[in-house]
Motif scaffolding. Sequence first.
Motif, PDB file in Angstrom:
ATOM      1  N   ILE A  79       0.582  -1.669   0.232  1.00 42.13           N
ATOM      2  CA  ILE A  79       0.153   0.086   0.399  1.00 42.13           C
ATOM      3  C   ILE A  79       0.759   0.895   0.073  1.00 42.13           C
ATOM      4  O   ILE A  79       0.529   2.601  -0.439  1.00 42.13           O
ATOM      5  N   THR A  80       2.185   1.015   0.861  1.00 43.29           N
ATOM      6  CA  THR A  80       2.790   2.208   0.672  1.00 43.29           C
ATOM      7  C   THR A  80       3.290   2.976  -0.942  1.00 43.29           C
ATOM      8  O   THR A  80       3.837   3.912  -1.157  1.00 43.29           O
ATOM      9  N   ASP A  81       3.929   1.848  -1.302  1.00 40.59           N
ATOM     10  CA  ASP A  81       4.391   2.038  -2.148  1.00 40.59           C
ATOM     11  C   ASP A  81       3.812   2.247  -3.887  1.00 40.59           C
ATOM     12  O   ASP A  81       3.506   2.844  -4.332  1.00 40.59           O
ATOM     13  N   PHE A  82       2.112   1.583  -3.530  1.00 39.76           N
ATOM     14  CA  PHE A  82       0.692   1.713  -4.273  1.00 39.76           C
ATOM     15  C   PHE A  82       0.861   3.110  -4.292  1.00 39.76           C
ATOM     16  O   PHE A  82       0.891   4.360  -4.823  1.00 39.76           O
ATOM     17  N   ILE A  83       0.682   3.808  -2.993  1.00 38.58           N
ATOM     18  CA  ILE A  83       0.517   5.644  -2.320  1.00 38.58           C
ATOM     19  C   ILE A  83       1.456   6.225  -2.654  1.00 38.58           C
ATOM     20  O   ILE A  83       1.250   7.053  -3.815  1.00 38.58           O
ATOM     21  N   ARG A  84       2.645   6.075  -2.710  1.00 37.67           N
ATOM     22  CA  ARG A  84       4.225   6.667  -3.191  1.00 37.67           C
ATOM     23  C   ARG A  84       3.699   7.128  -5.001  1.00 37.67           C
ATOM     24  O   ARG A  84       3.544   7.364  -5.082  1.00 37.67           O
ATOM     25  N   ASP A  85       3.634   5.669  -5.831  1.00 38.25           N
ATOM     26  CA  ASP A  85       3.465   5.331  -7.182  1.00 38.25           C
ATOM     27  C   ASP A  85       3.129   5.928  -7.738  1.00 38.25           C
ATOM     28  O   ASP A  85       2.820   7.484  -8.332  1.00 38.25           O
ATOM     29  N   TRP A  86       1.175   6.027  -6.996  1.00 35.61           N
ATOM     30  CA  TRP A  86       0.626   6.839  -7.902  1.00 35.61           C
ATOM     31  C   TRP A  86      -0.256   8.499  -7.314  1.00 35.61           C
ATOM     32  O   TRP A  86      -0.074   8.870  -8.187  1.00 35.61           O
ATOM     33  N   LYS A  92       9.581  13.618  -1.377  1.00 40.50           N
ATOM     34  CA  LYS A  92      11.089  13.631  -1.235  1.00 40.50           C
ATOM     35  C   LYS A  92      11.413  13.486   0.679  1.00 40.50           C
ATOM     36  O   LYS A  92      12.508  12.432   0.793  1.00 40.50           O
ATOM     37  N   LEU A  93      10.420  13.810   1.267  1.00 44.06           N
ATOM     38  CA  LEU A  93      10.800  13.428   2.538  1.00 44.06           C
ATOM     39  C   LEU A  93       9.051  12.581   3.409  1.00 44.06           C
ATOM     40  O   LEU A  93      10.094  11.970   4.493  1.00 44.06           O
ATOM     41  N   GLY A  94       8.184  11.370   2.485  1.00 45.74           N
ATOM     42  CA  GLY A  94       7.752  10.793   2.847  1.00 45.74           C
ATOM     43  C   GLY A  94       6.326  11.102   3.116  1.00 45.74           C
ATOM     44  O   GLY A  94       6.674  12.490   3.387  1.00 45.74           O
ATOM     45  N   PHE A  95       5.412   9.963   3.417  1.00 52.11           N
ATOM     46  CA  PHE A  95       3.849  10.948   3.745  1.00 52.11           C
ATOM     47  C   PHE A  95       4.082   9.804   5.786  1.00 52.11           C
ATOM     48  O   PHE A  95       4.080   9.191   5.595  1.00 52.11           O
ATOM     49  N   LYS A  96       2.444  10.494   5.972  1.00 54.93           N
ATOM     50  CA  LYS A  96       1.789   9.143   7.163  1.00 54.93           C
ATOM     51  C   LYS A  96       0.759   9.163   7.120  1.00 54.93           C
ATOM     52  O   LYS A  96       0.254  10.157   6.303  1.00 54.93           O
ATOM     53  N   ILE A  97       0.316   8.143   7.119  1.00 55.79           N
ATOM     54  CA  ILE A  97      -1.373   7.674   7.119  1.00 55.79           C
ATOM     55  C   ILE A  97      -1.725   7.843   8.476  1.00 55.79           C
ATOM     56  O   ILE A  97      -1.187   7.072   9.669  1.00 55.79           O
ATOM     57  N   VAL A  98      -2.846   8.708   8.477  1.00 59.06           N
ATOM     58  CA  VAL A  98      -3.547   8.869  10.325  1.00 59.06           C
ATOM     59  C   VAL A  98      -5.138   8.324  10.126  1.00 59.06           C
ATOM     60  O   VAL A  98      -5.808   8.092   9.086  1.00 59.06           O
ATOM     61  N   ASN A  99      -4.849   7.268  11.274  1.00 54.20           N
ATOM     62  CA  ASN A  99      -6.272   6.677  11.030  1.00 54.20           C
ATOM     63  C   ASN A  99      -6.747   7.136  12.276  1.00 54.20           C
ATOM     64  O   ASN A  99      -6.235   6.913  13.763  1.00 54.20           O
ATOM     65  N   TYR A 100      -7.939   7.765  12.238  1.00 55.51           N
ATOM     66  CA  TYR A 100      -8.065   9.030  13.284  1.00 55.51           C
ATOM     67  C   TYR A 100      -9.476   7.593  14.130  1.00 55.51           C
ATOM     68  O   TYR A 100      -9.734   7.648  14.875  1.00 55.51           O
ATOM     69  N   PRO A 106      -6.700   5.520  24.264  1.00 60.61           N
ATOM     70  CA  PRO A 106      -6.106   6.301  25.164  1.00 60.61           C
ATOM     71  C   PRO A 106      -4.405   5.894  25.071  1.00 60.61           C
ATOM     72  O   PRO A 106      -3.207   6.743  24.619  1.00 60.61           O
ATOM     73  N   GLN A 107      -4.679   4.613  24.969  1.00 62.13           N
ATOM     74  CA  GLN A 107      -3.263   3.884  24.959  1.00 62.13           C
ATOM     75  C   GLN A 107      -2.082   4.630  23.396  1.00 62.13           C
ATOM     76  O   GLN A 107      -0.777   4.680  23.397  1.00 62.13           O
ATOM     77  N   ARG A 108      -3.087   5.090  22.381  1.00 57.09           N
ATOM     78  CA  ARG A 108      -1.796   5.332  21.189  1.00 57.09           C
ATOM     79  C   ARG A 108      -2.554   6.461  20.856  1.00 57.09           C
ATOM     80  O   ARG A 108      -1.701   7.774  19.909  1.00 57.09           O
ATOM     81  N   GLU A 109      -2.166   7.654  22.565  1.00 55.54           N
ATOM     82  CA  GLU A 109      -2.370   9.019  22.158  1.00 55.54           C
ATOM     83  C   GLU A 109      -0.249   9.480  21.671  1.00 55.54           C
ATOM     84  O   GLU A 109      -0.414  10.584  20.571  1.00 55.54           O
ATOM     85  N   TYR A 110       0.088   8.830  21.803  1.00 55.84           N
ATOM     86  CA  TYR A 110       1.882   8.985  21.257  1.00 55.84           C
ATOM     87  C   TYR A 110       1.581   9.367  19.104  1.00 55.84           C
ATOM     88  O   TYR A 110       2.085   9.797  18.620  1.00 55.84           O
ATOM     89  N   TYR A 111       0.533   8.282  18.705  1.00 54.77           N
ATOM     90  CA  TYR A 111       0.231   8.527  17.794  1.00 54.77           C
ATOM     91  C   TYR A 111       0.031   9.833  17.544  1.00 54.77           C
ATOM     92  O   TYR A 111       0.406  10.570  15.378  1.00 54.77           O
ATOM     93  N   PHE A 112      -0.095  10.866  17.950  1.00 58.29           N
ATOM     94  CA  PHE A 112      -0.917  12.186  17.672  1.00 58.29           C
ATOM     95  C   PHE A 112      -0.194  13.337  17.645  1.00 58.29           C
ATOM     96  O   PHE A 112      -0.204  14.469  17.618  1.00 58.29           O
ATOM     97  N   ASP A 113       1.135  12.733  18.347  1.00 59.68           N
ATOM     98  CA  ASP A 113       2.241  13.957  18.941  1.00 59.68           C
ATOM     99  C   ASP A 113       2.932  14.386  17.801  1.00 59.68           C
ATOM    100  O   ASP A 113       2.898  13.374  16.377  1.00 59.68           O
ATOM    101  N   LYS A 114       2.830  16.228  18.429  1.00 59.82           N
ATOM    102  CA  LYS A 114       3.710  16.537  16.580  1.00 59.82           C
ATOM    103  C   LYS A 114       4.958  16.429  17.214  1.00 59.82           C
ATOM    104  O   LYS A 114       5.971  17.471  17.713  1.00 59.82           O
ATOM    105  N   VAL A 115       6.048  15.491  16.899  1.00 55.97           N
ATOM    106  CA  VAL A 115       6.800  14.987  16.907  1.00 55.97           C
ATOM    107  C   VAL A 115       7.364  15.082  15.362  1.00 55.97           C
ATOM    108  O   VAL A 115       7.106  14.271  15.055  1.00 55.97           O
ATOM    109  N   ILE A 116       9.068  15.210  15.517  1.00 56.25           N
ATOM    110  CA  ILE A 116       9.807  14.682  13.983  1.00 56.25           C
ATOM    111  C   ILE A 116      10.879  14.817  14.554  1.00 56.25           C
ATOM    112  O   ILE A 116      11.925  14.995  14.827  1.00 56.25           O
ATOM    113  N   LYS A 117      11.503  13.807  14.465  1.00 59.20           N
ATOM    114  CA  LYS A 117      12.535  13.194  14.597  1.00 59.20           C
ATOM    115  C   LYS A 117      13.513  14.768  13.660  1.00 59.20           C
ATOM    116  O   LYS A 117      13.859  15.010  12.298  1.00 59.20           O
TER     117      LYS A 117
END
Length: 165
Positions: A79-86, A92-100, A106-117
């Motif tokens: 799916i990642t390759d499909f989305i990227r190529d289509w 150049k930087l990648g992308f993120k799929i968010v599952n709302y 509550p244990q998935r709070e960190y998924y929505f943390d605004k952090v960039i490595k």
Amino acid sequence: MENQENKVLDEFEMRDLLKDKRKKIETFDDLIEFLTYVKDNCNYDDGVAPRSIAQASLAVAWYFSDIFSITGFQSGFVITDFIRDWRYQNNKLGFKIVNYDDLLYPQREYYFDKVIKKDMYKKLQEVAEEKLNENSCFVAPKVRIHWLRIVNGHVPFGFRVEDEE
């Protein structure tokens, strides 16, 4: 495409019809028959055509995933390759799929943390600098200023930079 009652199917009805047909594919000949059906019957509406392409793509993916016995982890690459190529061929930087739906847990709070490595932020700065050098006279002043701020160390949109863990 008309069904038994001679009713023209809208994009969602066609999607559901094709999804049902897709789930019955067992052989390569079934797959070819399905794809032929889509090609010959599903290009009559601006909504029907893309929904039909999606179902045709899924039919191929599901068929080969069974044949190749790929894991759920490996299917993520499909799916990642499909989305990227289509959709994001020049990304150049990648992308993120968010599952709302994850907002429900509550244990998935960190998924929505605004952090960039840190390494991703460095890459962001490099791409912003490239864009300034290549396109700065062809973009809106607001965009150019945004790129300059990134290059000069401003982390955009309320993100914070963290080291790799």
